[in-house]
Design an enzyme around this catalytic site. Sequence first.
Site, PDB file in Angstrom:
ATOM      1  N   ARG A  39      -3.768 -50.308  45.467  1.00 42.80           N
ATOM      2  CA  ARG A  39      -3.608 -48.903  45.112  1.00 42.80           C
ATOM      3  C   ARG A  39      -2.184 -48.726  44.611  1.00 42.80           C
ATOM      4  NH1 ARG A  39      -8.296 -48.577  44.928  1.00 42.80           N
ATOM      5  NH2 ARG A  39      -9.717 -47.174  46.045  1.00 42.80           N
ATOM      6  N   GLU A  80      -2.344 -42.221  38.448  1.00 47.26           N
ATOM      7  CA  GLU A  80      -3.333 -42.564  37.410  1.00 47.26           C
ATOM      8  C   GLU A  80      -3.950 -41.307  36.817  1.00 47.26           C
ATOM      9  OE1 GLU A  80      -6.155 -45.217  39.236  1.00 47.26           O
ATOM     10  OE2 GLU A  80      -4.581 -46.608  39.821  1.00 47.26           O
ATOM     11  N   HIS A 129      -7.134 -49.621  36.073  1.00 45.40           N
ATOM     12  CA  HIS A 129      -7.881 -49.655  37.345  1.00 45.40           C
ATOM     13  C   HIS A 129      -9.273 -50.245  37.096  1.00 45.40           C
ATOM     14  CE1 HIS A 129      -8.057 -47.635  41.553  1.00 45.40           C
ATOM     15  NE2 HIS A 129      -8.847 -48.695  41.526  1.00 45.40           N
TER      16      HIS A 129
END
Length: 330
Positions: free
Chosen positions: A239, A268, A285
């Site tokens: 993360r 993000e 991601h």
Amino acid sequence: MTADRNLRVHVTRPIPDQALDYLKGQGLDVTCPADDGPPSREELLSSVEDAEAILSILTEKIDGEVFERARRLKVVSNMAVGYDNIDVPEATRRGVAVCNTPGVLTDTTADFAWALLMAAARRVVECHRFVQDGRWEWWGPKMMMGADVHGKTLGIVGFGKIGQAVARRATGFDMKVLYSGETAPETSKWGEKVSFSDLLQSSDFVSLHVPYRPSTHHLIGREQLHLMKKTGFLINTARGAVVNEEQLVEALESGEIAGAGLDVFEKEPQVHPGLHRLNVVLAPHAASASLATRAKMATMAAENLVAVLRGEEPQAIVNPEVLEQCQSPK
Ligand code: DGY
């Protein structure tokens, strides 16, 4: 599923067809937006109002406000192994089950951590751009020299399923593997457990595989980057906020570390402008994004959700105490 109406499931984004078809085949009233992009907050809130179940993805914030609007909610099933987008204590307080999808994405994510590691070390993206832009005019003995991977030391922070899958792959590269983590096993045939600081100091590649929680917020910052080798690479498929992005940029700029491979970011889809550098490989991601794995994740999320609605045990639940409360005699 009830006398007056079918149970309602809101799927927050279009997911692979087989999972959606499975849900529809269960006699549920399924709603799902047509657009791939994120719903606005108000769209999300109004879509869940009379839903018994939500199938969510990692960018949808499922918090007290959502629970307040979704008063009939019994389950939030996340199509991800991570669930930091969900306020789990609040869900538990309200008796809402929270499910996730561990296991099915382990190998695909480990493959991608390796893809980033290899790409960063061997300058694959830079090589590609160089050729594609028509800049390759002659062969030179000093062109595109990168770092070797084979025979080096790989440090894995967090030694759960994905961390161990990354470690297994290192045997093919004759690497020494070190790992750290509070809940990591004391011994493993895939590597040697060391302290976090020893791992940072001794590894040529540091790959992060911890979940995001308050204790892992900015686990990697200035001090940890300083401990790493100047020739070291940081790989993050966990993360974004596990790394202090601002301080990572400083370390890359000052040459504290050699490069990075990043699939996840603090805000993000925003990426810190300082990360747009030749020695950083960036991805959106996407570590679990293989066709087969995304289908498995969606199916598992759908199956978890249906199991909870039927009063059965799902394959994975984050707050099992909610089910225990439902089962225990009053
Ligand atoms: C997860 O599952 O938590 C990943 O970040 C997305 O696959």
